[in-house]
Design a protein around this motif. Structure first.
Motif, PDB file in Angstrom:
ATOM      1  N   ALA A  45       5.258 131.606 119.863  1.00 47.40           N
ATOM      2  CA  ALA A  45       5.627 131.575 118.448  1.00 47.40           C
ATOM      3  C   ALA A  45       5.595 132.981 117.839  1.00 47.40           C
ATOM      4  CB  ALA A  45       4.682 130.649 117.685  1.00 47.40           C
ATOM      5  N   VAL A  46       4.562 133.752 118.137  1.00 48.30           N
ATOM      6  CA  VAL A  46       4.451 135.120 117.619  1.00 48.30           C
ATOM      7  C   VAL A  46       5.595 135.984 118.133  1.00 48.30           C
ATOM      8  CG1 VAL A  46       3.050 137.228 117.650  1.00 48.30           C
ATOM      9  CG2 VAL A  46       1.948 135.008 117.331  1.00 48.30           C
ATOM     10  N   LYS A 104       7.970 121.138 128.551  1.00 51.77           N
ATOM     11  CA  LYS A 104       8.410 120.200 127.514  1.00 51.77           C
ATOM     12  C   LYS A 104       8.516 120.870 126.148  1.00 51.77           C
ATOM     13  CE  LYS A 104       3.987 118.456 125.772  1.00 51.77           C
ATOM     14  NZ  LYS A 104       3.145 117.281 125.503  1.00 51.77           N
ATOM     15  N   GLU A 105       7.759 121.966 125.934  1.00 45.69           N
ATOM     16  CA  GLU A 105       7.759 122.642 124.637  1.00 45.69           C
ATOM     17  C   GLU A 105       9.098 123.280 124.293  1.00 45.69           C
ATOM     18  OE1 GLU A 105       3.711 121.791 125.683  1.00 45.69           O
ATOM     19  OE2 GLU A 105       5.311 122.765 126.833  1.00 45.69           O
ATOM     20  N   LEU A 146      -2.115 125.530 124.496  1.00 40.57           N
ATOM     21  CA  LEU A 146      -1.987 125.971 123.111  1.00 40.57           C
ATOM     22  C   LEU A 146      -1.940 127.497 122.981  1.00 40.57           C
ATOM     23  CD1 LEU A 146      -4.324 123.454 121.243  1.00 40.57           C
ATOM     24  CD2 LEU A 146      -1.818 123.508 121.266  1.00 40.57           C
ATOM     25  N   ARG A 147      -2.712 128.202 123.814  1.00 37.12           N
ATOM     26  CA  ARG A 147      -2.740 129.664 123.735  1.00 37.12           C
ATOM     27  C   ARG A 147      -1.360 130.245 124.028  1.00 37.12           C
ATOM     28  NH1 ARG A 147      -3.132 133.722 127.435  1.00 37.12           N
ATOM     29  NH2 ARG A 147      -4.067 135.698 126.708  1.00 37.12           N
ATOM     30  N   ASN A 148      -0.752 129.803 125.084  1.00 38.77           N
ATOM     31  CA  ASN A 148       0.575 130.308 125.436  1.00 38.77           C
ATOM     32  C   ASN A 148       1.636 129.883 124.429  1.00 38.77           C
ATOM     33  OD1 ASN A 148      -0.083 131.761 127.785  1.00 38.77           O
ATOM     34  ND2 ASN A 148      -0.090 129.904 129.020  1.00 38.77           N
TER      35      ASN A 148
END
Length: 225
Positions: free
Chosen positions: A122-123, A167-168, A115-117
């Motif tokens: 996104a930022v 996968k993201e 989640l952190r990466n």
């Protein structure tokens, strides 16, 4: 052909046939160019094969890259032109080599991001899109600079995640495809002769991105077991 379609399920074959049929119909009815159709069909094959982790995605992707760059140039989308020629061309070659290296039992080894990466990605997408959009807005002939910038940045990020087998990539592709459809809707309203075909193509990409995330999510979980 057997190597290409041998392990496809009924959904994938029906999906490919549906959008290929739509492309042929639009090409005939709207008297579109044969070149535009070839860009569409190679793009469809490229994204479907990517969802399956098939190396041939990079073969069809190379033709689609040059073809789409030309269509973007004729429609004043210079961010898309730079993206395809300066980034996608070399990344097609790099991606092919990296996917070929990370295969186990004939299948691509898929990965999952924490989640952190994902938040950092996104930022970075938001900040880079704003910066590029401002730069493109200074070009007199540029159309829809901030949407063009956003799709350019998302394409770069999604491709990097794809080459690294995360996968993201498909979450990024979903957002990318929505905004690219909007971009070509605007160009169609402004009179682009290839606009309708590009809308159908990118809508097909959106459907495939959703399916791609479903497939890669299972693949990443299997890799962790």
């Amino acid at each position: 052909m057997k190597k290409l379609l041998g392990n496809w399920n009924r959904y994938e074959i029906a999906w490919l046939g549906l959008f290929s049929g739509i492309a042929i119909m639009l090409t005939v009815v709207m008297k579109d160019t044969l070149f535009g159709f070839t860009v569409f069909i190679t793009g469809v094959l490229c994204v479907v094969l990517a969802a399956k982790g098939n190396l041939m995605t990079y073969v069809f992707g190379m033709y689609n890259t040059f073809g789409y760059a030309y269509l973007s140039y004729t429609n004043g989308l210079f961010g898309e032109v730079m993206l395809n020629l300066l980034f996608f061309v070399p990344m097609n070659a790099i991606g092919f080599l990296m996917w070929k290296k990370h295969r186990h039992g004939g299948k691509l080894a898929m990965r999952q991001m924490d989640l952190r990466n994902l938040f950092l990605v996104a930022v970075a997408c938001v900040l880079c899109s704003l910066a590029l959009g401002f730069g493109l807005s200074r070009i007199p002939a540029q159309n829809s600079p901030y949407i063009d910038a956003l799709t350019t940045v998302l394409s770069v990020v999604a491709t990097l995640l794809m080459v690294r087998r995360f996968k993201e990539q498909w979450l990024v592709y979903i957002v990318l495809n929505i905004f690219t459809v909007l971009l070509w809707v605007i160009r169609t309203v402004d009179g682009s002769p290839d606009g309708m075909l590009m809308i159908v193509m990118w809508s097909a990409y959106l459907v495939n991105a959703i399916y791609g995330y479903y497939t890669w999510n299972k693949g990443a979980k299997e890799a962790l077991q």
